[in-house]
Design a protein around this motif. Structure first.
Motif, short mmCIF file in Angstrom:
data_model
loop_
_atom_site.label_atom_id
_atom_site.label_comp_id
_atom_site.label_asym_id
_atom_site.label_seq_id
_atom_site.Cartn_x
_atom_site.Cartn_y
_atom_site.Cartn_z
N SER A 1 -11.93 1.59 26.63
CA SER A 1 -13.20 0.90 26.89
C SER A 1 -14.28 1.87 27.34
CB SER A 1 -12.99 -0.18 27.96
OG SER A 1 -12.49 0.40 29.16
N GLU A 2 -14.13 3.13 26.97
CA GLU A 2 -15.11 4.14 27.35
C GLU A 2 -16.47 3.82 26.74
OE1 GLU A 2 -13.86 8.40 27.19
OE2 GLU A 2 -12.04 7.51 26.35
N ASP A 3 -17.52 4.04 27.50
CA ASP A 3 -18.88 3.83 27.02
C ASP A 3 -19.42 5.09 26.37
OD1 ASP A 3 -18.99 1.22 27.98
OD2 ASP A 3 -19.65 1.87 29.97
N PHE A 4 -20.24 4.89 25.34
CA PHE A 4 -20.94 6.01 24.74
C PHE A 4 -22.04 6.46 25.69
CE2 PHE A 4 -20.00 4.60 20.10
CZ PHE A 4 -18.69 4.99 20.28
N SER A 5 -22.33 7.74 25.67
CA SER A 5 -23.40 8.27 26.51
C SER A 5 -24.54 8.76 25.64
CB SER A 5 -22.89 9.40 27.40
OG SER A 5 -22.56 10.53 26.61
N TYR A 6 -25.73 8.81 26.23
CA TYR A 6 -26.93 9.22 25.49
C TYR A 6 -26.78 10.64 24.93
CZ TYR A 6 -31.80 10.31 24.48
OH TYR A 6 -32.97 10.68 23.86
N GLY A 7 -26.17 11.51 25.72
CA GLY A 7 -26.02 12.89 25.27
C GLY A 7 -24.74 13.15 24.49
N GLY A 8 -23.91 12.10 24.33
CA GLY A 8 -22.64 12.26 23.62
C GLY A 8 -21.48 12.40 24.59
N SER A 9 -20.44 11.65 24.36
CA SER A 9 -19.26 11.73 25.22
C SER A 9 -18.22 12.63 24.55
CB SER A 9 -18.67 10.33 25.47
OG SER A 9 -18.35 9.70 24.24
N PHE A 10 -17.41 13.30 25.38
CA PHE A 10 -16.38 14.20 24.85
C PHE A 10 -15.13 14.05 25.70
CE2 PHE A 10 -14.20 18.19 24.03
CZ PHE A 10 -14.35 18.32 22.66
N ASN A 11 -14.26 13.15 25.29
CA ASN A 11 -13.04 12.84 26.02
C ASN A 11 -12.06 14.01 25.91
OD1 ASN A 11 -10.11 11.95 25.90
ND2 ASN A 11 -11.02 10.09 26.72
N THR A 12 -11.52 14.45 27.07
CA THR A 12 -10.52 15.51 27.07
C THR A 12 -9.20 15.08 27.70
OG1 THR A 12 -11.33 16.39 29.19
CG2 THR A 12 -12.28 17.32 27.17
N PHE A 13 -9.13 13.85 28.22
CA PHE A 13 -7.91 13.44 28.92
C PHE A 13 -7.02 12.54 28.08
CE2 PHE A 13 -11.47 10.76 30.32
CZ PHE A 13 -11.03 9.50 29.96
N SER A 14 -7.41 12.24 26.83
CA SER A 14 -6.58 11.43 25.94
C SER A 14 -6.09 12.29 24.78
CB SER A 14 -7.35 10.23 25.40
OG SER A 14 -7.78 9.38 26.43
N LYS A 15 -4.81 12.22 24.49
CA LYS A 15 -4.27 12.98 23.36
C LYS A 15 -4.73 12.38 22.04
CE LYS A 15 0.18 12.75 22.58
NZ LYS A 15 1.63 13.01 22.70
N ASN A 16 -4.72 11.07 21.95
CA ASN A 16 -5.17 10.36 20.75
C ASN A 16 -6.61 9.91 20.95
OD1 ASN A 16 -2.58 10.51 19.43
ND2 ASN A 16 -1.88 8.93 20.84
N LYS A 17 -7.48 10.34 20.06
CA LYS A 17 -8.90 10.12 20.24
C LYS A 17 -9.52 9.42 19.03
CE LYS A 17 -9.13 14.68 22.52
NZ LYS A 17 -9.16 14.34 23.93
N THR A 18 -10.75 8.94 19.24
CA THR A 18 -11.56 8.37 18.17
C THR A 18 -12.93 9.03 18.20
OG1 THR A 18 -10.46 6.22 18.29
CG2 THR A 18 -12.60 6.28 17.21
#
Length: 243
Positions: A214-231
């Motif tokens: 349920s992560e929200d998108f951010s204006y500057g772009g989000s960059f998830n590093t704590f999930s192995k499987n990403k979208t």
């Protein structure tokens, strides 16, 4: 008679000018008719690089003793990681940091009474970077074995990355552009018009989130590093001329 003739000529000229101006204005609006659409590119992927780090500390009254104890723990940690199949090239120890520790006491009125030196605390970090994601992930969960061996080891949560991000981004831009083009054609056909040339294109922000999160998108772009499987998500806005 001459005055009436001049009046008629002027009137006709005014009407003709008004008609030509009106026609030019209508044609100008027709030439600027556009369709603006936004296409989406979306891709699920699994990280192919893991970074896991931890820290360990030793405290002693003398700096020499603290360093000797820290060296002994570092050797144990290196041997432990090597026994788990981690290559030496994947193990990086940071520079040692140290603090002078003091015990502070106060008088009854709250003023400082004295600061008593209690020793040195030395801390060092160790970082493992590897493409064997699952193996390092499992080892990070077993790091309590180091604590059980008497080492004051603090493990951080692993961070996950993808080394082919540039190629993935290009594929997604192509996918988003194709999606936007299909949308534009559908709108034009349903409106009984034709799709003309592309006038403008803008790329949106590149976003990477955890899969099914349920992560929200951010204006500057989000960059998830704590999930192995990403979208990964990206948008492309296209503006087409309407024929």
């Amino acid at each position: 008679m001459k005055t009436n003739a001049n009046s008629i000529i002027i009137a006709v000229a005014i009407i003709l000018s008004a008609y030509l101006f009106s026609n030019a204005f209508q044609n100008r609006n027709q030439s600027n008719d556009t369709i603006s659409v936004t296409g989406l590119g979306k891709k699920d992927f699994t990280s192919d690089l893991i970074v896991w780090s931890g820290s360990f500390s030793k405290k002693s009254f003398t700096l020499k003793e603290a360093y000797a104890s820290l060296d002994a723990d570092r050797a144990k940690i290196k041997n432990y990681l090597s026994s788990k199949g981690i290559a030496d090239s994947e193990i990086v120890f940071s520079a040692v940091s140290f603090n002078k520790d003091f015990e502070t006491t106060y008088n009854e009125n709250g003023t400082l009474k004295q600061q008593l030196f209690t020793g040195f605390t030395l801390t060092q970090n160790v970082t493992i970077q590897s493409k064997e994601v699952n193996k390092i992930e499992d080892i990070s969960r077993q790091s309590s074995e180091l604590i059980n061996s008497g080492i004051e080891f603090y493990s951080n949560a692993p961070e996950y990355y993808y080394t082919k991000l540039a190629e993935l981004k290009i594929q997604m831009i192509a996918e988003a552009t194709k999606d936007a083009n299909i949308r534009a054609k559908s709108i034009a056909e349903n409106a009984g018009a034709g799709l003309g040339n592309l006038k403008k294109s803008d790329m949106g922000v590149f976003q990477i989130t955890g899969q099914n999160s349920s992560e929200d998108f951010s204006y500057g772009g989000s960059f998830n590093t704590f999930s192995k499987n990403k979208t990964a998500n990206i948008t492309v806005k296209l503006v087409y001329q309407v024929d």
